[in-house]
Scaffold this motif. Structure first.
Motif, PDB file in Angstrom:
ATOM      1  N   THR A   9      58.786  17.947  35.887  1.00  0.00           N
ATOM      2  CA  THR A   9      59.960  18.670  36.594  1.00  0.00           C
ATOM      3  C   THR A   9      61.170  18.210  35.652  1.00  0.00           C
ATOM      4  O   THR A   9      61.349  17.304  34.867  1.00  0.00           O
ATOM      5  CB  THR A   9      59.895  18.201  38.118  1.00  0.00           C
ATOM      6  OG1 THR A   9      60.732  18.965  38.784  1.00  0.00           O
ATOM      7  CG2 THR A   9      60.384  16.605  38.105  1.00  0.00           C
ATOM      8  N   LEU A 186      61.332  19.150  45.499  1.00  0.00           N
ATOM      9  CA  LEU A 186      62.064  20.267  45.547  1.00  0.00           C
ATOM     10  C   LEU A 186      63.523  20.264  45.952  1.00  0.00           C
ATOM     11  O   LEU A 186      64.522  21.256  45.314  1.00  0.00           O
ATOM     12  CB  LEU A 186      61.483  21.216  46.522  1.00  0.00           C
ATOM     13  CG  LEU A 186      61.835  22.649  46.344  1.00  0.00           C
ATOM     14  CD1 LEU A 186      60.960  23.653  45.650  1.00  0.00           C
ATOM     15  CD2 LEU A 186      61.814  23.320  47.710  1.00  0.00           C
ATOM     16  N   ASN A 247      65.914  28.423  44.101  1.00  0.00           N
ATOM     17  CA  ASN A 247      65.142  27.624  43.334  1.00  0.00           C
ATOM     18  C   ASN A 247      63.506  27.961  43.566  1.00  0.00           C
ATOM     19  O   ASN A 247      62.913  28.200  42.695  1.00  0.00           O
ATOM     20  CB  ASN A 247      65.274  26.079  43.907  1.00  0.00           C
ATOM     21  CG  ASN A 247      64.498  25.078  43.330  1.00  0.00           C
ATOM     22  OD1 ASN A 247      63.641  25.317  42.398  1.00  0.00           O
ATOM     23  ND2 ASN A 247      64.893  23.826  43.742  1.00  0.00           N
ATOM     24  N   ARG A 251      60.899  29.316  41.035  1.00  0.00           N
ATOM     25  CA  ARG A 251      59.629  28.632  40.675  1.00  0.00           C
ATOM     26  C   ARG A 251      58.592  29.656  40.661  1.00  0.00           C
ATOM     27  O   ARG A 251      57.400  29.410  40.077  1.00  0.00           O
ATOM     28  CB  ARG A 251      59.327  27.547  41.604  1.00  0.00           C
ATOM     29  CG  ARG A 251      60.223  26.342  41.481  1.00  0.00           C
ATOM     30  CD  ARG A 251      60.519  25.559  42.537  1.00  0.00           C
ATOM     31  NE  ARG A 251      60.971  23.958  42.039  1.00  0.00           N
ATOM     32  CZ  ARG A 251      60.621  23.265  41.604  1.00  0.00           C
ATOM     33  NH1 ARG A 251      59.474  23.006  41.522  1.00  0.00           N
ATOM     34  NH2 ARG A 251      61.359  22.161  41.070  1.00  0.00           N
ATOM     35  N   ARG A 252      58.553  30.659  41.729  1.00  0.00           N
ATOM     36  CA  ARG A 252      57.687  31.404  41.845  1.00  0.00           C
ATOM     37  C   ARG A 252      57.150  32.302  40.717  1.00  0.00           C
ATOM     38  O   ARG A 252      56.168  32.598  40.235  1.00  0.00           O
ATOM     39  CB  ARG A 252      58.005  32.499  42.927  1.00  0.00           C
ATOM     40  CG  ARG A 252      57.033  33.485  43.537  1.00  0.00           C
ATOM     41  CD  ARG A 252      57.293  34.293  44.529  1.00  0.00           C
ATOM     42  NE  ARG A 252      56.622  35.672  44.530  1.00  0.00           N
ATOM     43  CZ  ARG A 252      55.313  35.746  44.845  1.00  0.00           C
ATOM     44  NH1 ARG A 252      54.567  34.947  45.075  1.00  0.00           N
ATOM     45  NH2 ARG A 252      54.735  37.045  44.683  1.00  0.00           N
ATOM     46  N   TYR A 255      55.314  30.137  38.561  1.00  0.00           N
ATOM     47  CA  TYR A 255      53.692  30.120  39.027  1.00  0.00           C
ATOM     48  C   TYR A 255      53.066  31.367  38.511  1.00  0.00           C
ATOM     49  O   TYR A 255      51.713  31.392  38.090  1.00  0.00           O
ATOM     50  CB  TYR A 255      53.861  29.854  40.490  1.00  0.00           C
ATOM     51  CG  TYR A 255      52.826  30.356  41.399  1.00  0.00           C
ATOM     52  CD1 TYR A 255      51.561  29.628  41.259  1.00  0.00           C
ATOM     53  CD2 TYR A 255      52.497  31.662  41.816  1.00  0.00           C
ATOM     54  CE1 TYR A 255      50.380  30.062  41.920  1.00  0.00           C
ATOM     55  CE2 TYR A 255      51.630  31.916  42.378  1.00  0.00           C
ATOM     56  CZ  TYR A 255      50.459  31.088  42.494  1.00  0.00           C
ATOM     57  OH  TYR A 255      49.155  31.603  43.029  1.00  0.00           O
ATOM     58  N   TYR A 277      55.986  26.017  45.744  1.00  0.00           N
ATOM     59  CA  TYR A 277      55.705  25.998  44.069  1.00  0.00           C
ATOM     60  C   TYR A 277      56.502  24.629  43.612  1.00  0.00           C
ATOM     61  O   TYR A 277      57.196  24.961  42.502  1.00  0.00           O
ATOM     62  CB  TYR A 277      56.293  27.127  43.452  1.00  0.00           C
ATOM     63  CG  TYR A 277      55.884  28.575  44.236  1.00  0.00           C
ATOM     64  CD1 TYR A 277      54.528  29.018  44.039  1.00  0.00           C
ATOM     65  CD2 TYR A 277      56.615  29.427  45.191  1.00  0.00           C
ATOM     66  CE1 TYR A 277      53.789  30.169  44.499  1.00  0.00           C
ATOM     67  CE2 TYR A 277      56.155  30.586  45.627  1.00  0.00           C
ATOM     68  CZ  TYR A 277      54.950  31.145  45.199  1.00  0.00           C
ATOM     69  OH  TYR A 277      54.238  31.906  45.969  1.00  0.00           O
ATOM     70  N   SER A 278      56.394  23.595  44.524  1.00  0.00           N
ATOM     71  CA  SER A 278      56.867  22.314  44.039  1.00  0.00           C
ATOM     72  C   SER A 278      56.004  21.925  42.797  1.00  0.00           C
ATOM     73  O   SER A 278      56.499  21.126  42.033  1.00  0.00           O
ATOM     74  CB  SER A 278      57.098  21.426  45.135  1.00  0.00           C
ATOM     75  OG  SER A 278      56.167  21.279  45.825  1.00  0.00           O
ATOM     76  N   ILE A 341      56.972  22.547  35.971  1.00  0.00           N
ATOM     77  CA  ILE A 341      57.563  23.615  36.719  1.00  0.00           C
ATOM     78  C   ILE A 341      58.933  23.247  37.184  1.00  0.00           C
ATOM     79  O   ILE A 341      59.136  22.235  37.994  1.00  0.00           O
ATOM     80  CB  ILE A 341      56.537  24.045  38.009  1.00  0.00           C
ATOM     81  CG1 ILE A 341      57.219  25.507  38.610  1.00  0.00           C
ATOM     82  CG2 ILE A 341      56.340  23.227  39.159  1.00  0.00           C
ATOM     83  CD1 ILE A 341      56.515  26.252  39.572  1.00  0.00           C
ATOM     84  N   TYR A 342      59.626  24.064  36.747  1.00  0.00           N
ATOM     85  CA  TYR A 342      61.082  24.131  37.352  1.00  0.00           C
ATOM     86  C   TYR A 342      61.959  25.314  37.028  1.00  0.00           C
ATOM     87  O   TYR A 342      61.645  26.262  36.154  1.00  0.00           O
ATOM     88  CB  TYR A 342      61.894  23.042  36.823  1.00  0.00           C
ATOM     89  CG  TYR A 342      61.957  22.474  35.348  1.00  0.00           C
ATOM     90  CD1 TYR A 342      62.628  23.177  34.454  1.00  0.00           C
ATOM     91  CD2 TYR A 342      61.003  21.578  34.909  1.00  0.00           C
ATOM     92  CE1 TYR A 342      62.480  23.031  33.169  1.00  0.00           C
ATOM     93  CE2 TYR A 342      60.738  21.596  33.508  1.00  0.00           C
ATOM     94  CZ  TYR A 342      61.646  22.103  32.594  1.00  0.00           C
ATOM     95  OH  TYR A 342      61.343  21.790  31.209  1.00  0.00           O
ATOM     96  N   PRO A 343      63.191  25.863  37.991  1.00  0.00           N
ATOM     97  CA  PRO A 343      63.471  27.047  37.748  1.00  0.00           C
ATOM     98  C   PRO A 343      63.958  27.313  36.271  1.00  0.00           C
ATOM     99  O   PRO A 343      63.756  28.634  36.026  1.00  0.00           O
ATOM    100  CB  PRO A 343      64.829  26.996  38.516  1.00  0.00           C
ATOM    101  CG  PRO A 343      64.516  26.031  39.686  1.00  0.00           C
ATOM    102  CD  PRO A 343      63.590  24.947  39.007  1.00  0.00           C
TER     103      PRO A 343
END
Ligand SMILES: *Cc1c(COP(=O)(O)O)cnc(C)c1O
Length: 361
Positions: A9, A186, A247, A251-252, A255, A277-278, A341-343
């Motif tokens: 992250t 998140l 955010n 993240r979606r 994903y 989606y964390s 995962i991160y924006p």
């Protein structure tokens, strides 16, 4: 040039110029902590955002668990999940409580409700469920068992900021739930935590406990601790909250790109209609393959994490044999891998990760 490192992250921060006006206010007022105006404002905004009534901010998620255990006067033994971060069990152990580890469901990583009743003894006082990766436990079934045996119910909802369910029951269908606001979560206040209470009296109880049980200038209602959040971190939270939905949407995107590219035998363990989606938890076909992918990613400076391995039960109770006593949790711990995962994670990097999977499988 050093190669870019990709971690699981990357912490969120608001634009700095949105934070600095708050600092000017704090310097002027000299109110730094002790439920100041920014803490109170953030509690109100969080209650609104989360769709719950009774929110208390505290200094971290671990002390949030500690306070609710103390508020409910829990003793003896508590049934919980071994598939979690070590703080869940530590909060019990540090209060002199024995965690009893139930097995989990592989479909969501959460406590297997059908395994709870067999573990209840005269010592059992509560069930501490964990909404793993933001996948929510079956709160109705857990309440049914709790009511039958007179047990308290707590949720470690550390992963749940922004997760939506009908009536937000994953946060409210219990005595207390807690969320972590740690830098890696998140929504963060650097370090921070929050407690969702089932009613105003429960909230009053934890609010007293977080401030030494002071109820007047020189009156204390019991033996409390210090778990207060300060005004600077509350201000940071006020800046962050505007960006949470953005955010989650960003993240979606990450994903969906993983979901489209990863081999079909690698299942993403996210359930529910409105996840946050964390995490991108992948259930690998075997432990061998998990280890190979983990190492191959690492040699490309991509740091996936094996959350939650080793199982908390094997860290906190060496007399337990998780392979025998909680075989599903043991098996999942051997095969799970959480991907970055991160924006701001770029498509190019997601595609590199996906291609490592496709090369090795
Ligand atoms: C992060 C986390 C905690 C601890 O929260 P802190 O704010 O770091 O103290 C507790 N439980 C779970 C499941 C977590 O992921």
């Amino acid at each position: 040039m050093t190669r870019k490192k990709i971690y699981v992250t990357s912490p969120e921060l608001p634009p700095l110029d949105e934070f600095t006006p708050y600092l000017k206010d704090i310097w002027q007022s000299k109110i730094l902590t002790n439920s100041g105006p920014l803490c109170i404002q953030l509690e109100l905004e969080l209650a609104k955002y989360l769709g719950v009534e009774h929110v208390s901010l505290v200094t971290n998620g671990t002390l949030a668990l500690d306070l609710v255990i103390k508020a409910l006067n829990i003793k003896g033994s508590v049934i919980t999940s071994p598939f979690t971060f070590v703080a869940t069990a530590n909060a019990l152990i540090l209060n002199g409580i024995k965690p009893i580890y139930a097995d989990i469901n592989k479909k969501d990583g959460n406590i297997n409700v059908d395994s709870i009743e067999a573990l209840i003894t005269p010592d059992t006082t509560a069930i501490l469920g964990v909404h793993c990766y933001g996948n929510t436990c079956d709160t109705a079934k857990i309440n049914k068992i709790a009511n039958k045996y007179g047990l308290k119910v707590i949720y470690d909802a550390a992963h749940c900021f922004g997760v939506r369910t009908v009536d937000q029951s994953h946060l409210t269908n219990c005595d207390y739930s807690i969320i972590s606001l740690h830098a890696t979560k998140l929504f963060n206040t650097l370090e921070g935590g929050l407690i969702i209470s089932k009613n105003a009296a429960y909230k009053k109880n934890v609010n007293e406990l977080r401030n030494f049980c002071f109820v007047g200038e020189d009156i204390v209602s019991g033996v409390g601790t210090n778990a207060k959040i300060d005004e600077m971190r509350s201000a940071l939270g006020l800046c962050q909250i505007k960006y949470v939905d953005q955010n989650i949407s960003a993240r979606r995107r990450v994903y969906l790109r993983y979901a489209a590219g990863l081999p079909a035998c690698c299942k993403i363990l996210i359930t529910g209609n409105h996840p946050n989606y964390s995490y991108i938890p992948i259930v690998m076909p075997s432990n061998t393959l998990r280890e190979r992918i983990y190492s191959r990613l690492k040699s490309a400076d991509i740091y996936a994490r094996r959350y939650f391995y080793p199982l908390v039960s094997s860290l906190t109770d060496t007399s337990q044999n998780p392979a025998v006593e909680t075989p599903e949790a043991h098996d999942l711990a051997e095969r799970i891998l959480c991907l970055p995962i991160y924006p701001t994670l770029e498509d190019y990097d997601i595609d590199r990760i996906v291609s490592i999977f496709n090369d090795l499988i």
